[in-house]
Design a protein around this motif. Sequence first.
Motif, short mmCIF file in Angstrom:
data_model
loop_
_atom_site.label_atom_id
_atom_site.label_comp_id
_atom_site.label_asym_id
_atom_site.label_seq_id
_atom_site.Cartn_x
_atom_site.Cartn_y
_atom_site.Cartn_z
N ARG A 1 1.04 -1.04 -0.30
CA ARG A 1 -0.18 -0.23 0.11
C ARG A 1 1.00 1.93 -0.09
NH1 ARG A 1 -4.05 -1.63 -2.51
NH2 ARG A 1 -5.17 -3.27 -1.16
N SER B 1 -10.46 -4.61 5.45
CA SER B 1 -9.22 -5.58 5.33
C SER B 1 -9.20 -6.56 4.93
CB SER B 1 -10.24 -6.91 6.62
OG SER B 1 -10.77 -5.93 8.56
N THR C 1 -2.62 -10.02 6.09
CA THR C 1 -1.13 -9.38 6.87
C THR C 1 -0.12 -10.45 7.09
OG1 THR C 1 -1.34 -9.34 9.08
CG2 THR C 1 -1.92 -7.52 7.67
N ALA D 1 4.96 -6.94 8.75
CA ALA D 1 4.76 -6.10 8.06
C ALA D 1 4.41 -5.15 8.60
CB ALA D 1 3.01 -6.74 7.77
N GLN E 1 2.70 -1.70 9.62
CA GLN E 1 0.83 -0.95 8.74
C GLN E 1 1.22 0.31 9.41
OE1 GLN E 1 -1.90 -3.05 11.86
NE2 GLN E 1 -2.78 -4.06 9.97
N PRO F 1 4.27 3.49 12.79
CA PRO F 1 4.36 2.50 11.81
C PRO F 1 4.07 0.96 13.28
CG PRO F 1 5.69 3.35 10.94
CD PRO F 1 5.84 3.79 12.37
N HIS G 1 1.18 -12.22 15.19
CA HIS G 1 0.93 -11.46 14.73
C HIS G 1 -1.24 -11.29 13.83
CE1 HIS G 1 0.52 -11.93 10.35
NE2 HIS G 1 1.66 -12.96 10.06
N GLY H 1 -5.69 -6.89 8.39
CA GLY H 1 -5.69 -5.82 9.53
C GLY H 1 -6.36 -4.99 8.27
N TYR I 1 -4.82 -1.10 8.48
CA TYR I 1 -4.99 -0.23 8.85
C TYR I 1 -3.23 -0.24 7.29
CZ TYR I 1 -5.97 1.52 13.34
OH TYR I 1 -6.90 1.43 14.16
N VAL J 1 -0.10 -0.85 4.60
CA VAL J 1 0.88 -1.68 5.20
C VAL J 1 1.79 -0.61 4.23
CG1 VAL J 1 2.83 -3.59 4.73
CG2 VAL J 1 0.21 -3.68 5.66
#
Length: 543
Positions: free
Chosen positions: A426, A471, A474, A478, A480, A487, A494, A498, A500, A502
């Motif tokens: 992202r 969502s 991940t 990662a 995020q 971050p 993990h 998620g 948010y 990455v």
Amino acid sequence: MRVLRAGLDAVLVEVDTLDEALALLGSLHEDPPDGVTDLVPGARTVLLRYVPARTTAERLAQQVGRLRPGSTTPAAFEPAAGEPTAGELVEVPVVYDGEDLAEVAELRGLSTGEVVGRHTAPVYSVAFTGFAPGFAYLSGGDPALRVPRRETPRTSIPAGSVAIAGEFSGVYPRAGPGGWRLIGRTDVVLFDLDREPPALLRPGGRVRFLAVREEVRARPTATGTGSARLSTAATQPTGQRPRGTLEVLDPGAQALLQDLGRSGVASLGVSPSGAMDRGALRRANRLVGNPPAATTVEAALGGLTLRAHGDVVVATAGAPASVTVAGRAFPPGTAVAVDDGETLELGAPATGVYTYVAVRGGLDVPVVLGSGSRDVLAGLGPEPLRGGDRLAVGTDAVAAVAIEEVAPDLPAPGETVTLDVVLGPRTDWFPPSALDLFIAQDWAVKRSNRVGLRLAGEVPLERIDNAELPSEGTVRGALQVPPDGQPVLFMADHPLTGGYPVAGAVAAYDLDRAAQLPVGASVRFRIAISFAELATTEQEGAR
């Protein structure tokens, strides 16, 4: 359709809708590409984890681009006996007193009573599962209740919390971190390995929330979640005495049983877990002649004290804690004989965090979903060690005891460590100036556990896109980035999914060093691969 990098051993396939994502998942289940080990569905994506020795990201991009997702329900989603189906309904009683209920009402211009009414009115569908075992993403809610995640996720959310974010509702099966808005609570057991199937809510099921004034206890049900206390008798065949045992006198800050983790269980919402420093676990096992994946004790920050019952051979690797046996000091990274009745003590390491204690023959521990590892987020595997626990020594030794193992230098508080990072998936959510800042400044480690490391930079990262990210899957490593711009580096335990964006993922070969970062150390990132998008296919050709 877009195929995006997600580290060195995963790609994220992005489509336009939830239905397209589930159809793509079905096609991948029916005809899985060679080398793919796990599939993690998301609201608009499917994450493919793969073995780099068997395939490449570029090859997967080409194979996925040729897929034509079917319109039928994939076999992987067909409910097993006892699971909710489209014709069955799970009713969840909820006490609506969540910490964020009033804030949700204010954000949407409603009263708290209207929020409750709108949340209990629909019948929800289980779209997909992820994040943690038993966590279901429930679609079909009232659009008037769509709210963004919190700018800074909570470090701990109570088990049974009912929450909303974006277009989904969900219930947290266990206590753990999360960024959804909390509106209520329930005590329905969502995941139980003593139940068949373990997950109460599975894709294809339906859910209705019921508002109650007082907390309603769930129907009697087994409460096991795949955890187990340890004793010698629990893991030994009838009539067979163990070769020896290690008694835990003091677990120190935290001592867990760990091996190399689980694979192929993403469909249950379970992450791979396993040792934080996988290389150190392998080195400790080599020192005592064990197979590389034999179960060891992972001790955080030293302080572990064990007493031998029977003669054993042990070795340590990872964070270089001092080793004392019956008052005699031994250097870390060597095999040590511990005679019957003697104690082994670990000091506090000056560098690193996690020390691995392997015993020749391995440890005979209960196996959950193919592993003896403790997953602290999922609550799976043997419970954290405590005083009085006895660990049975196994018979897994396959080689002679090694002389020594060369260990890498580990970071200390106050030091800065450089880690290679693969940008994506992202990066397009951040302006070029933010990506420049991402690699230009140091990031201090403020908090650390097996779920992840919370990092803090002097200048937070800005985002171009402040929309709510649906969502998605991940990976370990990662990075995020919540709206606060600081971050979170995901580690062994993990969450599977998620919400948010990455910005990148630490390269697989640097994950062991990242795991050993103590609080007070800092990180500097260096770009290893600077492109995120591997392939783009026209939507019409992908249908």
